[in-house]
Design an enzyme around this catalytic site. Structure first.
Site, PDB file in Angstrom:
ATOM      1  N   LYS A 167       0.801  -1.474   0.115  1.00  0.00           N
ATOM      2  CA  LYS A 167      -0.006  -0.021   0.359  1.00  0.00           C
ATOM      3  C   LYS A 167       0.937   1.134  -0.206  1.00  0.00           C
ATOM      4  O   LYS A 167       1.723   1.571   1.211  1.00  0.00           O
ATOM      5  CB  LYS A 167      -1.042  -0.347   1.077  1.00  0.00           C
ATOM      6  CG  LYS A 167      -1.960   1.163   1.003  1.00  0.00           C
ATOM      7  CD  LYS A 167      -1.360   2.475   1.814  1.00  0.00           C
ATOM      8  CE  LYS A 167      -2.605   3.588   1.754  1.00  0.00           C
ATOM      9  NZ  LYS A 167      -2.063   5.040   2.713  1.00  0.00           N
ATOM     10  N   GLY A 222       4.653   4.077  10.064  1.00  0.00           N
ATOM     11  CA  GLY A 222       3.913   5.198   9.836  1.00  0.00           C
ATOM     12  C   GLY A 222       3.554   5.773  11.022  1.00  0.00           C
ATOM     13  O   GLY A 222       4.906   5.793  12.316  1.00  0.00           O
ATOM     14  N   SER A 223       2.627   5.865  11.193  1.00  0.00           N
ATOM     15  CA  SER A 223       2.412   7.069  13.390  1.00  0.00           C
ATOM     16  C   SER A 223       1.502   5.977  14.306  1.00  0.00           C
ATOM     17  O   SER A 223       0.715   4.681  13.678  1.00  0.00           O
ATOM     18  CB  SER A 223       1.006   8.032  12.585  1.00  0.00           C
ATOM     19  OG  SER A 223      -0.196   7.377  11.927  1.00  0.00           O
ATOM     20  N   GLY A 226      -2.393   5.538  12.612  1.00  0.00           N
ATOM     21  CA  GLY A 226      -2.752   4.352  11.623  1.00  0.00           C
ATOM     22  C   GLY A 226      -2.187   3.265  11.644  1.00  0.00           C
ATOM     23  O   GLY A 226      -3.561   1.851  11.700  1.00  0.00           O
ATOM     24  N   GLY A 227      -1.308   3.227  12.726  1.00  0.00           N
ATOM     25  CA  GLY A 227      -0.629   1.638  13.048  1.00  0.00           C
ATOM     26  C   GLY A 227      -1.792   1.069  13.811  1.00  0.00           C
ATOM     27  O   GLY A 227      -1.851   0.051  13.513  1.00  0.00           O
ATOM     28  N   GLU A 246       6.063  -0.477  12.989  1.00  0.00           N
ATOM     29  CA  GLU A 246       6.697   0.521  13.702  1.00  0.00           C
ATOM     30  C   GLU A 246       6.104   1.531  13.948  1.00  0.00           C
ATOM     31  O   GLU A 246       5.339   2.009  12.969  1.00  0.00           O
ATOM     32  CB  GLU A 246       8.516   0.492  12.720  1.00  0.00           C
ATOM     33  CG  GLU A 246       9.288   1.389  14.132  1.00  0.00           C
ATOM     34  CD  GLU A 246      10.112   2.336  12.260  1.00  0.00           C
ATOM     35  OE1 GLU A 246      10.502   1.445  11.630  1.00  0.00           O
ATOM     36  OE2 GLU A 246      10.011   2.998  13.093  1.00  0.00           O
ATOM     37  N   CYS A 283      12.132   8.436  12.354  1.00  0.00           N
ATOM     38  CA  CYS A 283      11.411   7.835  13.316  1.00  0.00           C
ATOM     39  C   CYS A 283      12.572   8.064  14.533  1.00  0.00           C
ATOM     40  O   CYS A 283      11.990   7.419  15.953  1.00  0.00           O
ATOM     41  CB  CYS A 283      11.225   6.302  12.888  1.00  0.00           C
ATOM     42  SG  CYS A 283      12.205   5.404  12.205  1.00  0.00           S
ATOM     43  N   GLU A 376       5.316  12.378  20.543  1.00  0.00           N
ATOM     44  CA  GLU A 376       6.348  11.914  19.620  1.00  0.00           C
ATOM     45  C   GLU A 376       5.608  13.399  18.661  1.00  0.00           C
ATOM     46  O   GLU A 376       4.321  13.439  18.641  1.00  0.00           O
ATOM     47  CB  GLU A 376       6.546  11.163  18.659  1.00  0.00           C
ATOM     48  CG  GLU A 376       7.222  11.033  17.000  1.00  0.00           C
ATOM     49  CD  GLU A 376       7.007  10.254  16.326  1.00  0.00           C
ATOM     50  OE1 GLU A 376       6.771   8.873  16.601  1.00  0.00           O
ATOM     51  OE2 GLU A 376       8.113  10.215  15.324  1.00  0.00           O
TER      52      GLU A 376
END
Lengths: 509, 509
Positions: A167, A222-223, A226-227, A246, A283, A376
């Site tokens: 994706k 990603g975030s 979203g994750g 991650e 990250c 973060e």
């Protein structure tokens, strides 16, 4: 954000659309990609074809480096130097995984000879690992190459023998399509179906993908938001699948009083360089730095401020991130007791400026709205937390969630084992992070066998790594063969060891 | 089923309460057990104390064998012979994990030397694995020792350095408490806090446990329904944790036409023995057997029926299971086209009789209510599916979910590689199961390094094993140390290798 919506490549330096790359995938498109990938898994089981494919992909990407870097730069503003390095990392990864397949220890082959003298008697057992099936890869915004279409998740999954459907990230659709076309060309050159790798675009397509019954595992960078949504969807399936995400990390740094006293300026300057590397879009950017109160800490903070002040503005990956960065910094800076020695935030129409915030540990420890400082903030900013003693520093560490990295700066005497907080700090931060750095900086994650890029949640949703050769372990499951005649065993497990693979044998023939 | 409810030990041979063992745990009890376990993790980090503890536990269990077996038998009816064997397996497991800790390869130590000649330069990296923290173990009904308080989950977690809180199974609370007291005595003898192992009782306590913030991972052996509920709870936590559950398995068997022609009677008799072993209460009991139509298959079915008919009645673990078994068999037998060559079900007031069902593959493939035949029926019954050709057999396999095991019976010529369906069947069932058995039976899961006891969902909720030395991997996570001075490294990673551990080194010093 639905099937058929045009997917545009956008220049973050101007905010302007560059070109329409494709359309967002419809459910039928996702289904077709997954089914074609699933059908290609048998071909990918051929080890020689697989390694030829990985190496051909690396060669093609290198051969097309100029076009790849130019395309990625045009839609990410990461700059040709950084992207040239990232491409080298990416092709190096592909070759490293091909080497790992050749070497074979990732199969973790174990053979137990039958032993009738045991109680109960032991049958012959031969165990290795087999690929899980189709892997869904969710590409990262901040690494259009190394953590995207041709990146570590894809390379490790393919190396394991798992076809991949990526994706793509909306920040770099053109680079994604270009890389996908090169990977598919490499597959064809190695005699494999092109369907071993494909790409879909669109938020909805990403959800379709994680729910598809033939998808066997997923990788994500990603975030946290979203994750976690995708992790939850993976766990809620009728057949749950592993989700290796991650997500997010503060990457705390602790500077001991002796370290500050010994080299305040060096640490301050090094911190500034780490915070602003890649425009703060790593990250593993150090986002929270525990600095002792007092003169040495002040000198460190001063050196950091000086270096940050001399950093020119930079362009983030997209304008949404730019807005979120400016808002996130402003919200933190507005907390009573928080100061902004160098004000970070929007700079001009498209760029942002780097900066830092500072807060006394005792204010942070009040919790409530100050907990925002423990989240973060993606972009070139860090938070200095000034602490009065080891107890206060420890209390701040106790408040942290999981991290990808934790960094300690200790004095040269402490590094040599002199009494001090250093040894206890190493043990303490080991509970908080997947990688511990001493007297260095967490940015720059080497692709190496001993690397670990992961950590307690939310740094990662599993205990695996997304960087380094052990990343291949995520896409495999063990199978044991009991009393299976030689002629029916997979070649990897045959007594004659025709593939010359490393194995651990228990008992005697 | 709530805090404070009396926990009774019940004799399944009579249905009578034997003794009140304890009370179901209140949330405060669970919290206290987890916090004490968490506090004990530092002590458990001592490798020598840990191995001494595991061996002392094995010795104590062996020394108290008579009492342990008698207690377990009184509340499970599994019989002294089986339980004596299960205890030997249990203490063998404890010692095997102690040996694995001594040997050390489970730490997967990798060391990469710094290399300034690489682009980018590689820092020194040293990686090993650290324990996750407190592990929750959900004990099985059918193995009061080997998969319960002193069982494989507990042994592997303790070996990894993780304190354990066991949620006892209500079918054997007295044995659970007895074993826990022996484990805690062994801990004390090894100089460890007793809190490294504790036991809680009660359904609600089990839910409290999986949700406790200090619980870092869980192991489970039991039903699909119970396991999935706990898996969902583990995934829904603010900080999700790994849930290694072994849930349910049909354990399909495929008999090729040539195998049936060659040794129908032997296969039928062997199948009967495997189905009735432990009164059919094994997670690897063969529950679905693909037998060719025709005379050879008929002879196999006849031999099976004969052997089952000669099997005396047996007592299941509890009366709830007995009722569920009788109902499950009756529901399946009532499907049009399903026959019951030997009727299984309730026998007398407390026992059950073994039996088998038979169905043509083409009926099963109609789906709908026939899907019930693809679900595990816990107890001494199996389903023969008579197939007309390889396509029909393949179509049945296509309908199966994941399994712990899959078994093939092939002819001696097929075993030696003669043309036939055998080779393709091995590849096909590898996609369905975690262990492949040829010309044997899946019951009897050897504790051995190459063992794998797990498989695609719902056989397991993860890709790990619950039997064999690699089970320790479930309770560990990797940590990489970057540029950490020798004096600050954990002993396992020091250059001088003071513990003499196996390691893989890349690059030169």
């Amino acid at each position: 954000m639905a099937a058929g919506t045009p997917v545009w490549s956008v220049d973050p330096r101007t905010g302007k659309q560059r070109e329409q790359v494709t359309l967002e995938a419809a459910p039928a498109d996702v289904d077709a990609a997954v089914r074609a990938a699933h059908a290609a898994r048998g071909a990918l089981a051929d080890r020689a074809a697989r390694t030829a494919f990985l190496r051909a992909a690396a060669d093609l990407l290198d051969a097309e480096a100029a076009r790849v870097v130019e395309t990625a730069d045009a839609e990410t503003a990461l700059g040709p130097a950084r992207l040239t390095g990232e491409l080298a990392r990416t092709t190096g990864q592909l070759r490293a995984f091909a080497d790992a397949v050749d070497e074979g220890s990732y199969l973790d082959i174990r053979i137990d000879r039958a032993d009738a003298s045991l109680t109960p008697p032991r049958p012959e057992l031969r165990r290795y690992k087999v690929p899980l099936g189709v892997v869904a890869v969710y590409a990262a915004s901040n690494f259009p190459l190394a953590f995207s279409v041709p990146g570590g998740d894809t390379a490790s999954a393919l190396a394991a023998g798992c076809p991949v459907v990526v994706k793509a990230h909306p920040d770099h659709p053109a680079a994604s399509e270009l890389c996908a076309s090169l990977l598919r060309r490499a597959a064809a050159a190695a005699g494999l179906p092109e369907a071993v790798v494909s790409v879909v675009h669109g938020f909805d397509a990403g959800l379709e993908l994680i729910r598809h019954p033939l998808v066997a595992a997923a990788g994500f960078t990603g975030s946290v938001r979203g994750g976690r949504a995708l992790f939850d969807a993976a766990a809620a399936r009728p057949v749950p699948i592993p989700f290796h995400g991650e997500l997010g990390s503060l990457n705390p740094v602790v500077v001991t009083p002796d370290a500050a006293a010994e080299r305040a300026e060096e640490i301050g300057a090094g911190l500034a360089a780490s915070v602003t590397l890649g425009n703060g879009q790593f990250c593993v950017k150090p986002g929270l730095v525990l600095v002792p109160e007092g003169a040495a800490g002040d000198r460190l903070a001063g050196a950091l401020a000086k270096a940050l002040g001399e950093t020119g503005p930079g362009v983030l990956l997209d304008h949404r991130m730019r807005d979120a960065f400016a808002a996130g910094v402003a919200e933190r800076a507005a907390l009573p007791g928080v100061t902004a020695p160098v004000a970070a935030g929007a700079a001009g129409e498209h760029a942002v400026g780097a900066g830092c915030l500072a807060v006394p540990a005792r204010a942070l420890l009040a919790g409530g709205p100050y907990d925002l400082l423990l989240e973060e903030c993606f972009g070139p900013v860090t938070v200095l937390v000034r602490y009065a003693g080891q107890d206060e520093a420890g209390a701040v560490l106790d408040r942290l969630a999981g991290n990808l990295s934790a960094t300690l700066h200790v004095s040269s005497a402490e590094a040599e084992g002199a009494p001090g907080p250093a040894a206890a700090l190493v043990a303490r931060v080991t509970e908080l992070a997947g990688r511990i750095v001493v007297n260095g900086w967490p940015t720059g994650v080497a692709v190496a066998p001993a690397q670990h890029h992961g950590g307690p949640y939310p740094a990662a949703t599993s205990h695996s790594t997304s960087v380094g050769v052990t990343a291949i372990e995520r896409w495999l499951r063990p199978v044991a063969y009991q009393s299976v005649p030689e002629g029916l065993l997979p070649p990897e497990l045959r007594e004659a060891n025709p593939l010359g693979l490393p194995r651990r044998v228990t008992g005697t023939a």
